[in-house]
Design a protein around this motif. Structure first.
Motif, PDB file in Angstrom:
ATOM      1  N   ALA A 130      44.973  39.817  29.889  1.00  0.00           N
ATOM      2  CA  ALA A 130      45.319  38.474  30.355  1.00  0.00           C
ATOM      3  C   ALA A 130      44.029  37.702  30.601  1.00  0.00           C
ATOM      4  O   ALA A 130      43.162  38.162  31.347  1.00  0.00           O
ATOM      5  CB  ALA A 130      46.136  38.543  31.637  1.00  0.00           C
ATOM      6  N   THR A 131      43.905  36.551  29.965  1.00  0.00           N
ATOM      7  CA  THR A 131      42.745  35.681  30.162  1.00  0.00           C
ATOM      8  C   THR A 131      43.192  34.468  30.966  1.00  0.00           C
ATOM      9  O   THR A 131      44.120  33.759  30.563  1.00  0.00           O
ATOM     10  CB  THR A 131      42.164  35.231  28.815  1.00  0.00           C
ATOM     11  N   ILE A 132      42.552  34.254  32.099  1.00  0.00           N
ATOM     12  CA  ILE A 132      42.948  33.177  33.009  1.00  0.00           C
ATOM     13  C   ILE A 132      41.756  32.255  33.233  1.00  0.00           C
ATOM     14  O   ILE A 132      40.697  32.695  33.687  1.00  0.00           O
ATOM     15  CB  ILE A 132      43.430  33.742  34.358  1.00  0.00           C
ATOM     16  N   VAL A 133      41.932  30.991  32.892  1.00  0.00           N
ATOM     17  CA  VAL A 133      40.915  29.972  33.142  1.00  0.00           C
ATOM     18  C   VAL A 133      41.459  29.031  34.207  1.00  0.00           C
ATOM     19  O   VAL A 133      42.565  28.496  34.066  1.00  0.00           O
ATOM     20  CB  VAL A 133      40.575  29.187  31.860  1.00  0.00           C
ATOM     21  N   LEU A 137      42.052  33.437  43.349  1.00  0.00           N
ATOM     22  CA  LEU A 137      43.231  34.019  42.718  1.00  0.00           C
ATOM     23  C   LEU A 137      43.499  35.417  43.276  1.00  0.00           C
ATOM     24  O   LEU A 137      42.570  36.107  43.709  1.00  0.00           O
ATOM     25  CB  LEU A 137      43.045  34.093  41.200  1.00  0.00           C
ATOM     26  N   PRO A 138      44.757  35.853  43.241  1.00  0.00           N
ATOM     27  CA  PRO A 138      45.103  37.194  43.749  1.00  0.00           C
ATOM     28  C   PRO A 138      44.773  38.272  42.715  1.00  0.00           C
ATOM     29  O   PRO A 138      45.660  38.876  42.105  1.00  0.00           O
ATOM     30  CB  PRO A 138      46.611  37.080  43.998  1.00  0.00           C
ATOM     31  N   MET A 163      36.784  28.445  36.146  1.00  0.00           N
ATOM     32  CA  MET A 163      36.307  29.827  36.107  1.00  0.00           C
ATOM     33  C   MET A 163      37.199  30.647  35.179  1.00  0.00           C
ATOM     34  O   MET A 163      38.415  30.476  35.160  1.00  0.00           O
ATOM     35  CB  MET A 163      36.322  30.435  37.511  1.00  0.00           C
ATOM     36  N   ARG A 164      36.572  31.543  34.433  1.00  0.00           N
ATOM     37  CA  ARG A 164      37.308  32.397  33.506  1.00  0.00           C
ATOM     38  C   ARG A 164      37.254  33.842  33.989  1.00  0.00           C
ATOM     39  O   ARG A 164      36.203  34.340  34.362  1.00  0.00           O
ATOM     40  CB  ARG A 164      36.697  32.300  32.103  1.00  0.00           C
ATOM     41  N   LEU A 178      52.838  35.091  41.000  1.00  0.00           N
ATOM     42  CA  LEU A 178      51.472  35.079  41.530  1.00  0.00           C
ATOM     43  C   LEU A 178      50.707  33.805  41.186  1.00  0.00           C
ATOM     44  O   LEU A 178      49.749  33.452  41.879  1.00  0.00           O
ATOM     45  CB  LEU A 178      50.706  36.292  40.993  1.00  0.00           C
ATOM     46  N   LEU A 179      51.119  33.140  40.104  1.00  0.00           N
ATOM     47  CA  LEU A 179      50.416  31.937  39.640  1.00  0.00           C
ATOM     48  C   LEU A 179      51.399  30.768  39.606  1.00  0.00           C
ATOM     49  O   LEU A 179      52.069  30.531  38.595  1.00  0.00           O
ATOM     50  CB  LEU A 179      49.822  32.175  38.247  1.00  0.00           C
TER      51      LEU A 179
END
Length: 234
Positions: free
Chosen positions: A113-116, A124-125, A1-2, A33-34
Protein backbone atom coordinates in the motif's frame (compact mmCIF):
# COMPACT_ATOMS: atom_id res chain seq x y z
CA UNK A 1 4.54 12.68 2.76
CA UNK A 2 4.86 9.28 1.12
CA UNK A 3 4.92 5.99 3.03
CA UNK A 4 4.56 2.34 2.08
CA UNK A 5 2.86 -0.38 4.12
CA UNK A 6 3.98 -3.82 2.98
CA UNK A 7 3.54 -7.51 3.61
CA UNK A 8 5.45 -10.38 1.98
CA UNK A 9 5.05 -14.16 2.06
CA UNK A 10 6.03 -17.30 0.21
CA UNK A 11 3.95 -19.64 -1.98
CA UNK A 12 0.33 -20.12 -0.90
CA UNK A 13 -2.16 -21.33 -3.49
CA UNK A 14 -5.53 -19.61 -3.17
CA UNK A 15 -8.60 -19.31 -5.35
CA UNK A 16 -9.94 -16.04 -6.73
CA UNK A 17 -12.77 -16.20 -4.18
CA UNK A 18 -10.30 -16.54 -1.31
CA UNK A 19 -8.29 -13.59 -2.62
CA UNK A 20 -11.45 -11.50 -3.00
CA UNK A 21 -12.24 -12.10 0.68
CA UNK A 22 -8.74 -10.99 1.71
CA UNK A 23 -8.97 -7.92 -0.51
CA UNK A 24 -12.39 -6.96 0.87
CA UNK A 25 -11.16 -7.25 4.46
CA UNK A 26 -8.13 -5.10 3.65
CA UNK A 27 -10.13 -2.33 1.99
CA UNK A 28 -12.68 -2.30 4.81
CA UNK A 29 -9.93 -1.93 7.42
CA UNK A 30 -8.20 0.83 5.43
CA UNK A 31 -11.49 2.72 5.04
CA UNK A 32 -11.94 2.73 8.81
CA UNK A 33 -8.39 3.97 9.39
CA UNK A 34 -8.26 6.57 6.59
CA UNK A 35 -11.39 8.78 6.62
CA UNK A 36 -10.07 10.55 3.50
CA UNK A 37 -11.20 7.55 1.41
CA UNK A 38 -14.64 7.74 -0.19
CA UNK A 39 -15.23 4.00 -0.52
CA UNK A 40 -14.78 3.53 -4.26
CA UNK A 41 -11.69 2.26 -6.05
CA UNK A 42 -10.36 2.12 -9.60
CA UNK A 43 -8.56 -0.86 -11.07
CA UNK A 44 -5.22 -0.03 -12.69
CA UNK A 45 -4.49 -2.76 -15.24
CA UNK A 46 -1.11 -3.19 -16.92
CA UNK A 47 -2.75 -2.25 -20.21
CA UNK A 48 -6.10 -0.86 -21.25
CA UNK A 49 -8.54 1.15 -19.18
CA UNK A 50 -9.59 0.37 -15.64
CA UNK A 51 -13.00 0.38 -14.01
CA UNK A 52 -14.58 1.73 -10.85
CA UNK A 53 -15.43 -0.92 -8.28
CA UNK A 54 -16.88 -1.17 -4.80
CA UNK A 55 -14.84 -2.89 -2.06
CA UNK A 56 -17.24 -5.83 -1.71
CA UNK A 57 -16.34 -9.44 -2.44
CA UNK A 58 -18.44 -9.86 -5.64
CA UNK A 59 -16.92 -6.73 -7.22
CA UNK A 60 -13.40 -7.73 -6.22
CA UNK A 61 -13.92 -11.29 -7.44
CA UNK A 62 -14.95 -9.94 -10.84
CA UNK A 63 -11.85 -7.71 -10.94
CA UNK A 64 -9.59 -10.65 -10.05
CA UNK A 65 -11.14 -12.83 -12.73
CA UNK A 66 -10.61 -10.05 -15.25
CA UNK A 67 -6.94 -9.98 -14.25
CA UNK A 68 -6.73 -13.74 -14.66
CA UNK A 69 -8.20 -13.48 -18.16
CA UNK A 70 -5.20 -11.45 -19.36
CA UNK A 71 -2.99 -13.14 -21.94
CA UNK A 72 0.12 -13.03 -19.74
CA UNK A 73 -1.51 -14.37 -16.55
CA UNK A 74 0.22 -17.29 -14.87
CA UNK A 75 -1.53 -19.23 -12.11
CA UNK A 76 1.85 -20.27 -10.75
CA UNK A 77 3.00 -16.67 -10.31
CA UNK A 78 -0.24 -15.50 -8.68
CA UNK A 79 -2.92 -12.94 -9.47
CA UNK A 80 -1.93 -9.29 -9.66
CA UNK A 81 -4.45 -6.58 -8.82
CA UNK A 82 -3.77 -2.87 -8.40
CA UNK A 83 -6.35 -0.45 -7.01
CA UNK A 84 -6.33 3.35 -6.74
CA UNK A 85 -8.66 4.94 -4.20
CA UNK A 86 -11.05 7.80 -4.69
CA UNK A 87 -10.21 10.36 -2.01
CA UNK A 88 -12.33 13.06 -0.47
CA UNK A 89 -9.50 15.46 0.32
CA UNK A 90 -6.86 17.13 -1.89
CA UNK A 91 -3.25 16.05 -1.57
CA UNK A 92 -4.05 12.41 -0.79
CA UNK A 93 -3.28 9.33 -2.89
CA UNK A 94 -3.81 5.75 -1.75
CA UNK A 95 -2.88 2.82 -3.96
CA UNK A 96 -2.84 -0.89 -3.12
CA UNK A 97 -1.20 -3.57 -5.23
CA UNK A 98 -1.02 -7.29 -4.54
CA UNK A 99 0.41 -10.38 -6.16
CA UNK A 100 -1.16 -13.34 -4.40
CA UNK A 101 -2.51 -16.85 -4.66
CA UNK A 102 0.45 -18.30 -6.54
CA UNK A 103 3.21 -20.79 -5.84
CA UNK A 104 6.36 -19.40 -7.51
CA UNK A 105 9.69 -20.77 -6.33
CA UNK A 106 11.68 -17.54 -6.59
CA UNK A 107 9.14 -14.73 -6.28
CA UNK A 108 7.55 -13.56 -3.03
CA UNK A 109 3.84 -12.86 -2.91
CA UNK A 110 3.02 -9.40 -1.60
CA UNK A 111 0.61 -6.62 -0.69
CA UNK A 112 2.00 -3.09 -0.95
CA UNK A 113 0.00 0.00 0.00
CA UNK A 114 1.43 3.36 -1.05
CA UNK A 115 -0.02 6.33 0.82
CA UNK A 116 0.72 9.95 -0.06
CA UNK A 117 -0.61 12.57 2.35
CA UNK A 118 -0.22 16.35 2.65
CA UNK A 119 2.78 17.48 4.67
CA UNK A 120 0.49 19.16 7.21
CA UNK A 121 -1.76 16.11 7.66
CA UNK A 122 -1.97 14.67 11.19
CA UNK A 123 -0.01 11.51 11.93
CA UNK A 124 -1.29 8.35 10.28
CA UNK A 125 -2.04 5.17 12.26
CA UNK A 126 0.96 3.30 10.85
CA UNK A 127 0.81 0.41 13.31
CA UNK A 128 -2.88 -0.18 12.66
CA UNK A 129 -2.40 0.00 8.90
CA UNK A 130 0.27 -2.70 9.08
CA UNK A 131 -1.90 -4.73 11.44
CA UNK A 132 -4.68 -4.54 8.84
CA UNK A 133 -2.34 -5.91 6.16
CA UNK A 134 -1.01 -8.61 8.50
CA UNK A 135 -4.41 -9.81 9.67
CA UNK A 136 -5.86 -9.74 6.16
CA UNK A 137 -3.02 -11.53 4.35
CA UNK A 138 -1.10 -13.46 7.06
CA UNK A 139 2.33 -12.55 5.65
CA UNK A 140 5.77 -13.79 6.64
CA UNK A 141 7.03 -10.27 7.34
CA UNK A 142 6.05 -6.66 6.74
CA UNK A 143 6.96 -3.06 7.44
CA UNK A 144 6.01 0.61 7.23
CA UNK A 145 8.59 3.08 5.98
CA UNK A 146 9.69 5.45 3.26
CA UNK A 147 12.64 6.07 0.95
CA UNK A 148 14.69 7.58 3.78
CA UNK A 149 14.35 4.38 5.81
CA UNK A 150 15.39 2.20 2.87
CA UNK A 151 18.36 4.44 2.10
CA UNK A 152 19.56 4.43 5.71
CA UNK A 153 19.27 0.65 5.98
CA UNK A 154 21.21 0.14 2.76
CA UNK A 155 23.99 2.58 3.67
CA UNK A 156 24.33 1.86 7.39
CA UNK A 157 23.23 -1.76 7.85
CA UNK A 158 23.90 -3.55 4.57
CA UNK A 159 20.24 -4.09 3.74
CA UNK A 160 19.57 -5.68 0.35
CA UNK A 161 16.35 -5.08 -1.59
CA UNK A 162 14.20 -8.20 -1.62
CA UNK A 163 15.18 -9.38 1.87
CA UNK A 164 13.13 -9.03 5.08
CA UNK A 165 13.27 -5.67 6.80
CA UNK A 166 11.51 -3.36 9.25
CA UNK A 167 10.60 0.31 9.23
CA UNK A 168 9.00 2.58 11.82
CA UNK A 169 6.75 -0.41 12.37
CA UNK A 170 7.49 -4.04 11.58
CA UNK A 171 5.60 -7.32 11.45
CA UNK A 172 7.12 -10.76 11.96
CA UNK A 173 5.36 -14.10 11.56
CA UNK A 174 5.30 -16.44 14.55
CA UNK A 175 8.44 -18.26 13.42
CA UNK A 176 10.34 -15.00 13.06
CA UNK A 177 8.97 -13.52 16.27
CA UNK A 178 10.29 -16.54 18.18
CA UNK A 179 13.80 -15.42 17.20
CA UNK A 180 13.28 -11.81 18.29
CA UNK A 181 15.26 -10.51 21.29
CA UNK A 182 12.49 -9.27 23.61
CA UNK A 183 14.72 -6.90 25.55
CA UNK A 184 15.77 -5.04 22.39
CA UNK A 185 12.23 -4.33 21.13
CA UNK A 186 9.82 -4.07 24.07
CA UNK A 187 6.96 -2.30 22.22
CA UNK A 188 5.34 -5.35 20.66
CA UNK A 189 1.85 -6.75 20.20
CA UNK A 190 0.82 -10.24 19.19
CA UNK A 191 -1.82 -10.33 16.46
CA UNK A 192 -4.43 -13.00 15.85
CA UNK A 193 -2.19 -14.45 13.11
CA UNK A 194 0.24 -15.52 15.83
CA UNK A 195 2.75 -13.01 14.48
CA UNK A 196 4.03 -9.92 16.26
CA UNK A 197 3.65 -6.22 15.48
CA UNK A 198 6.69 -4.15 16.47
CA UNK A 199 6.44 -0.39 16.97
CA UNK A 200 10.03 0.76 16.54
CA UNK A 201 10.26 4.51 15.97
CA UNK A 202 8.48 7.68 14.95
CA UNK A 203 8.48 8.59 11.25
CA UNK A 204 11.79 10.22 10.38
CA UNK A 205 13.79 8.45 13.11
CA UNK A 206 15.98 6.33 10.85
CA UNK A 207 18.67 5.79 13.50
CA UNK A 208 16.29 3.77 15.70
CA UNK A 209 15.13 1.75 12.69
CA UNK A 210 18.73 0.90 11.75
CA UNK A 211 19.47 -0.18 15.32
CA UNK A 212 16.38 -2.40 15.45
CA UNK A 213 17.14 -3.89 12.04
CA UNK A 214 20.66 -4.82 13.13
CA UNK A 215 19.39 -6.47 16.33
CA UNK A 216 16.76 -8.46 14.44
CA UNK A 217 19.17 -9.47 11.70
CA UNK A 218 21.73 -10.66 14.24
CA UNK A 219 19.07 -12.75 15.99
CA UNK A 220 18.06 -14.51 12.76
CA UNK A 221 14.57 -12.97 12.74
CA UNK A 222 15.19 -11.40 9.32
CA UNK A 223 16.66 -14.47 7.62
CA UNK A 224 15.32 -14.70 4.05
CA UNK A 225 13.05 -17.60 3.19
CA UNK A 226 15.15 -20.39 1.63
CA UNK A 227 14.96 -20.68 -2.15
CA UNK A 228 13.45 -22.40 -3.99
CA UNK A 229 10.48 -21.25 -1.92
CA UNK A 230 8.43 -24.08 -0.42
CA UNK A 231 6.33 -22.46 2.33
CA UNK A 232 4.60 -19.13 3.00
CA UNK A 233 6.46 -18.24 6.21
CA UNK A 234 9.65 -19.02 8.11
Amino acid sequence: MRRVVRGFWGPRQESAAELAARWSTTLDRFARLLPELTGTWHTVPASGSGETIRPDEPSLLAALRTAQAADDWSAADGTSLRLLADTAAPGWKVELAALAGGTPQYLLQSLVATIVSPDDAPGLPDAELLAAVAESWDPDHGDVGDRAVTSALKKEAGFRIGTPSVGWVGYLSAGRAARTPSDALPDRRELRTGGTLLTIAAPGDTASVVKAYQALKNSGALEPLPQPLTRPAL
